[in-house]
Design an enzyme around this catalytic site. Structure first.
Site, PDB file in Angstrom:
ATOM      1  CD  GLU A 207      -1.231  -0.332   3.499  1.00  0.00           C
ATOM      2  OE1 GLU A 207      -1.446   0.695   4.620  1.00  0.00           O
ATOM      3  OE2 GLU A 207      -1.704  -1.298   3.717  1.00  0.00           O
ATOM      4  CG  ASN A 208       4.891   0.992   0.873  1.00  0.00           C
ATOM      5  OD1 ASN A 208       4.568   0.013   0.592  1.00  0.00           O
ATOM      6  ND2 ASN A 208       6.296   1.424   1.098  1.00  0.00           N
TER       7      ASN A 208
END
Length: 219
Positions: free
Chosen positions: A51-52
């Protein structure tokens, strides 16, 4: 009396990886789920998302080969497979919210028999909330799987009739992979997929404290 041995964390990760289909786009959550990257079966193409802002993650780097400019959402060093890329956080969340991920694998504090998920807070005074992207993933991925120990360190089963911790999502979990068994969450409750050798159905129901539908017969 049942005689059985729990799956190790790597055995559990391998069990999850076994069910990921070829060509799937998969998000691995912080904690135990990150181990799944090390157990993707040879010859199977699985595109891992963080998700980063990473797409195309590989297994963990060899000791001494870590690049701390290339980390997953849990700040662990990762590798990038050929064709992999990294990008803005907002683009990553657009992928998560837009239904572009086939599977997300998340940790949990509790999962209800019908698939409600609680994985960001125990609700205790002073507890640090850590929802991250879990809410986005739980409802944005086409299929949400949970990977966790079946019983907490306090001896309480983490699969429950109804969650008592703050919810992440309602009826979003399809499968629960644990160190003792694999379960499916359905509107009618839990259904067994498999258990570790030596653990009887009756003994498992005793641990969980809920009725579990038998595994479907093999074709």
């Amino acid at each position: 009396m049942s005689s059985y041995q729990k799956r190790t964390k790597d055995e559990l990760a391998a069990r999850v990886a076994q069910d990921i289909f070829d060509g799937a786009y998969v998000n691995l959550g912080i904690g135990q789920p990150t181990l799944v990257a090390n157990h993707i079966p040879a010859g199977r193409e699985v595109v891992l998302h963080s998700e980063n802002g990473i797409l195309g993650m590989g297994p963990a780097p060899a000791k001494g080969q870590e690049d701390y400019d290339l980390t997953n959402a849990g700040k662990q060093p990762v590798t990038l497979l050929p064709g992999g890329c990294y990008f803005h956080h907002a683009d990553s969340f657009a992928m998560m919210r837009g239904g572009h991920l086939d599977i997300c694998v998340l940790g949990a504090f509790q999962v209800s028999a019908t698939g409600d998920l609680a994985n960001w807070s125990t609700g205790e005074p002073g507890a640090i909330p850590a929802v991250g992207g879990a809410m986005d993933l739980a409802v944005g991925a086409k299929s949400t799987w949970v990977m966790m120990d079946l019983v907490s360190k306090a001896g309480e089963c983490k699969v429950v009739e109804a969650c008592t911790y703050p919810l992440t999502g309602l009826a979003c979990v399809k499968r629960i992979y644990t160190d003792l068994c694999t379960l499916e969450c359905t509107p009618q409750g839990l259904r067994l997929i498999d258990t570790v050798p030596g653990l009887s159905h009756e003994a498992l129901e005793g641990i969980v404290g809920l009725p579990i539908q038998p595994a479907a017969a093999s074709a």
